[in-house]
Design an enzyme around this catalytic site. Structure first.
Site, mmCIF file in Angstrom:
data_model
loop_
_atom_site.group_PDB
_atom_site.id
_atom_site.type_symbol
_atom_site.label_atom_id
_atom_site.label_comp_id
_atom_site.label_asym_id
_atom_site.label_seq_id
_atom_site.Cartn_x
_atom_site.Cartn_y
_atom_site.Cartn_z
ATOM 1 N N ASP A 235 -3.487 -1.082 -10.754
ATOM 2 C CA ASP A 235 -4.861 -0.758 -11.124
ATOM 3 C C ASP A 235 -5.821 -1.649 -10.341
ATOM 4 O OD1 ASP A 235 -7.057 0.284 -12.346
ATOM 5 O OD2 ASP A 235 -6.761 -0.741 -14.272
ATOM 6 N N HIS B 250 -12.707 -2.528 11.505
ATOM 7 C CA HIS B 250 -12.713 -3.581 10.491
ATOM 8 C C HIS B 250 -11.307 -4.076 10.197
ATOM 9 C CE1 HIS B 250 -12.093 0.299 8.696
ATOM 10 N NE2 HIS B 250 -11.842 -0.192 7.504
ATOM 11 N N ARG B 251 -10.358 -3.146 10.146
ATOM 12 C CA ARG B 251 -8.978 -3.533 9.844
ATOM 13 C C ARG B 251 -8.362 -4.308 11.006
ATOM 14 N NH1 ARG B 251 -7.675 0.976 7.954
ATOM 15 N NH2 ARG B 251 -8.275 0.441 5.837
ATOM 16 N N GLY C 105 -2.085 6.686 5.559
ATOM 17 C CA GLY C 105 -2.937 6.393 6.704
ATOM 18 C C GLY C 105 -2.938 4.910 7.034
ATOM 19 N N LYS C 106 -3.024 4.063 5.995
ATOM 20 C CA LYS C 106 -3.009 2.615 6.206
ATOM 21 C C LYS C 106 -1.649 2.151 6.733
ATOM 22 C CE LYS C 106 -6.458 1.140 2.806
ATOM 23 N NZ LYS C 106 -6.716 0.316 1.611
ATOM 24 N N ASP D 33 -7.572 -4.258 1.077
ATOM 25 C CA ASP D 33 -8.511 -3.457 0.303
ATOM 26 C C ASP D 33 -9.727 -3.256 1.193
ATOM 27 O OD1 ASP D 33 -8.954 -2.018 -2.126
ATOM 28 O OD2 ASP D 33 -10.580 -3.400 -2.558
ATOM 29 N N SER D 34 -10.113 -2.031 1.315
ATOM 30 C CA SER D 34 -11.179 -1.742 2.270
ATOM 31 C C SER D 34 -11.999 -0.558 1.798
ATOM 32 C CB SER D 34 -10.582 -1.444 3.657
ATOM 33 O OG SER D 34 -9.633 -0.399 3.569
ATOM 34 N N SER E 50 0.846 -1.191 0.000
ATOM 35 C CA SER E 50 0.000 0.000 0.000
ATOM 36 C C SER E 50 0.881 1.239 0.000
ATOM 37 C CB SER E 50 -0.908 0.030 1.232
ATOM 38 O OG SER E 50 -1.663 1.227 1.257
ATOM 39 N N GLY F 159 -9.704 8.997 5.554
ATOM 40 C CA GLY F 159 -10.829 8.520 4.750
ATOM 41 C C GLY F 159 -12.159 9.042 5.260
#
Length: 199
Positions: free
Chosen positions: A38, A183-184, A11-12, A73-74, A7, A156
């Site tokens: 992509d 969630h993460r 932030g992630k 992926d979130s 990534s 986000g």
């Protein structure tokens, strides 16, 4: 053993490093530089796998050794919008849209429907690529999306999301609180179990 994070989202990257304090987490860009991937798949899972495999194959081609690639992926989904933005969360307002632009578009959608709040949920899929193995796990967080940005923590859509059991947005909550139920975090707790087995 190094964990390479597939990534470039700062932030992630920050969140993963805080969630995995005892493991060396490296952003792929620190090794490979800029790589455009992509995200053209139709599910969080497929996008996560594509990102992880792309970075894994590039590292192997450069003879990089002793590593695991993790990708995430979130996004946020609103049932009232047929689960949009969903996999398009990062580009809801267009390619390379800022968090502010994406938030503004979501707010405008809620205002069009004359909604101050509506049910919403976050999904996180984590893909783990190690040698010939690919694993995926999912985490979810449910709550309400609001038509006002409140708070400056996180990134986000955090200022627009009130998790179940709270009366504040993620933008108002401290990261230490958020990581208990996000969630993460939920997906990462499952990913840790996979890592314990394969490493």
């Amino acid at each position: 053993m190094k964990i390479i994070l597939a990534s470039s989202n700062q932030g992630k990257i920050k969140e993963f490093k805080q969630l995995l304090p005892n493991v060396e987490v490296i952003a792929f860009s620190d090794i490979l530089g800029k790589v455009e991937i992509d995200e053209d798949q139709d599910t969080f899972q497929k996008n996560a796998i594509k990102k992880a495999k792309t970075i894994y194959d590039l590292l192997i081609s450069k003879n990089y050794k002793d590593f695991v690639v993790i990708s995430d992926d979130s996004g946020i989904s609103l049932p009232i919008l047929n689960n949009a933005p969903g996999i398009y969360s990062a580009r809801f307002a267009g390619l390379n849209a800022s968090d502010k632009e994406n938030n503004d578009k979501l707010i405008s959608k809620l205002n069009e429907l004359k909604l101050e709040k509506t049910p919403a949920f976050y999904t996180a899929c984590i893909a783990i690529v190690y040698k010939d193995f690919t694993y995926t796990v999912h985490g979810f967080m449910h709550g309400m999306a609001t038509n006002k940005e409140i708070g400056t923590n996180g990134f986000g859509y955090d200022p627009l999301f009130i998790p179940n059991g709270f009366n504040k947005t993620l933008g108002e909550l401290d990261l230490e609180v958020k990581k208990e139920f996000s969630h993460r975090s939920k997906a990462l707790n499952l990913a840790k179990k996979v890592l314990e087995i394969i490493i």
